[in-house]
Scaffold this active site. Structure first.
Site, short mmCIF file in Angstrom:
data_model
loop_
_atom_site.label_atom_id
_atom_site.label_comp_id
_atom_site.label_asym_id
_atom_site.label_seq_id
_atom_site.Cartn_x
_atom_site.Cartn_y
_atom_site.Cartn_z
N VAL A 1 0.83 -1.20 0.00
CA VAL A 1 0.00 0.00 0.00
C VAL A 1 0.87 1.26 0.00
CG1 VAL A 1 -1.81 1.27 1.23
CG2 VAL A 1 -1.91 -1.22 1.11
N CYS A 2 1.95 1.24 0.75
CA CYS A 2 2.84 2.40 0.80
C CYS A 2 3.49 2.66 -0.56
CB CYS A 2 3.91 2.21 1.87
SG CYS A 2 3.23 2.09 3.54
#
Length: 157
Positions: free
Chosen positions: A48-49
């Protein structure tokens, strides 16, 4: 819980890795000049990052046209940021909060993420030229992204 809108944004000095070596970035250097978007994220090299920073990198010109400088902040080292950015073509300036001082000052610590330790929570702040927080959001979980539409709306005001 993240600092509230209307709060004076805590100043910080954090390191970033450039081609010339380590460089200090200070929030106070932006006062009176431009707005700042701070995007706290848990850890480099996570799905996600990586997606968030790649998406922001692809849309940096939209933030610049709103008079904003964007920084990604995590507890990773500047050397990890440099390798991660190169591997994923991330162009957002990444700031290392290895000691978690800025993460704590903005009250966005995520305790014991996946059993590996304390990290930054996923959070977003828009800081006006006057140094006051215009928008603040901490997502419910590290898998959730902040509302980039609301961030841009706050910048446009």
């Amino acid at each position: 819980m993240a600092l509230a809108v209307g709060t004076k944004a805590p100043d910080f000095t954090l390191k970033t890795k450039t081609a010339d070596g380590l460089k200090d970035i200070k929030l106070s250097d932006h006062l009176g000049k431009d707005q700042v978007v701070l995007l706290f994220f848990p850890l480099a090299y996570t799905g996600v990052c990586t997606q968030e920073m790649c998406d922001i990198s692809n849309g940096l010109s939209g933030y610049a046209s709103l008079g904003a400088t964007v920084y990604g902040i995590s507890v990773d080292s500047p050397f990890t940021h440099e390798a991660w950015a190169k591997a994923n073509k991330i162009t957002v300036t990444l700031l290392s909060d290895l000691n978690k001082t800025t993460t704590k000052a903005y009250d966005v610590v995520f305790l014991n993420l996946a059993g590996v330790g304390d990290t930054s929570a996923r959070a977003a702040f828009v800081i006006g030229k006057d140094g006051v927080i215009k928008y603040a959001e901490q997502t419910p979980t590290p898998k959730d992204l902040p509302s980039f539409e609301k961030i841009k709306a706050a910048l446009a005001k």
